[in-house]
Write an enzyme that holds these catalytic residues in place. Structure first.
Site, PDB file in Angstrom:
ATOM      1  CB  CYS A 117      -0.951  -0.022   1.186  1.00 12.27           C
ATOM      2  SG  CYS A 117      -2.097  -1.424   1.119  1.00 12.27           S
ATOM      3  CB  ILE A 118       3.956   2.373   1.653  1.00  8.76           C
ATOM      4  CG1 ILE A 118       3.288   2.453   3.019  1.00  8.76           C
ATOM      5  CG2 ILE A 118       4.965   3.512   1.481  1.00  8.76           C
ATOM      6  CD1 ILE A 118       2.514   3.724   3.273  1.00  8.76           C
TER       7      ILE A 118
END
Length: 208
Positions: A117-118
């Site tokens: 997700c980052i």
């Protein structure tokens, strides 16, 4: 002398908190979980102290991951939290609209997992024309190797790596800036380990 355009200021950046949730923290192995919480909390307090726009997003809150971590919720009590299905916040129209609404082109990233997700968000943001700063010690990966590889990939894509302490010191920069002095110092004292202990000692023991 004018400030460098390369530096973060309270007027040019926004913070993205991505999937700061207990269910994901369970899987973090790249950093001690309590240290990760300390660093993320320091970053959230920094955003509050300097008036940075914050975009907070979660995923799978009712299925596995749970809500925004309580400590972060307490630090940002009025912060809206956007729940989504996509791993990539840049593929969610509501989150994307919130990012655009900040009017900021420099984005700070903190959250979990670094490998997914980052990394997906940062690579997408870079392509969309944003200048991305990954607060590496406020991100957690499933493994130390996975975290490091994700950081390298984002850096290769043009993102800048930083730390929560660098962020707060970069935003303050001058300890004579009284408007944010007390808040910035309190963050460093509470969350900055040995450096924080030193600041507290200097305040309490040394003549001003």
């Amino acid at each position: 002398m004018a400030a460098s355009s390369k530096l973060l200021t309270p007027d040019n950046c926004a913070l993205l908190l991505i999937d700061q949730q207990a269910g994901l923290a369970f899987g973090v192995q790249s950093i001690d979980k309590q240290v990760l919480l300390n660093n993320s909390l320091a970053l959230a307090r920094t955003a509050s102290a300097f008036g940075l726009p914050v975009v907070a997003s979660t995923s799978a809150t009712k299925v596995y991951s749970g809500p925004l971590l309580p400590a972060l919720r307490a630090a940002l009590p009025d912060q809206p939290v956007i729940d989504r299905r996509s791993m990539n916040v840049f593929e969610d129209e509501t989150v994307l609209a919130a990012i655009e609404a900040t009017g900021r082109k420099k984005l700070l990233f903190s959250g979990m997992l670094t490998e997914a997700c980052i990394a997906f968000a940062v690579l997408s943001a870079q392509e969309a024309g944003y200048e991305c700063f990954v607060v590496a010690d406020a991100c957690g990966g499933q493994s130390a190797t996975g975290h490091e590889m994700a950081l390298r990939r984002m850096q290769d894509g043009g993102a800048t790596m930083t730390s929560w302490l660098q962020v707060v010191l970069e935003l303050q920069r001058d300890w004579t800036r009284r408007a944010t002095y007390d808040a910035a110092r309190a963050i460093v004292e509470a969350n900055g380990g040995g450096y924080g202990i030193g600041l507290a000692y200097a305040r309490d023991m040394l003549p001003h």
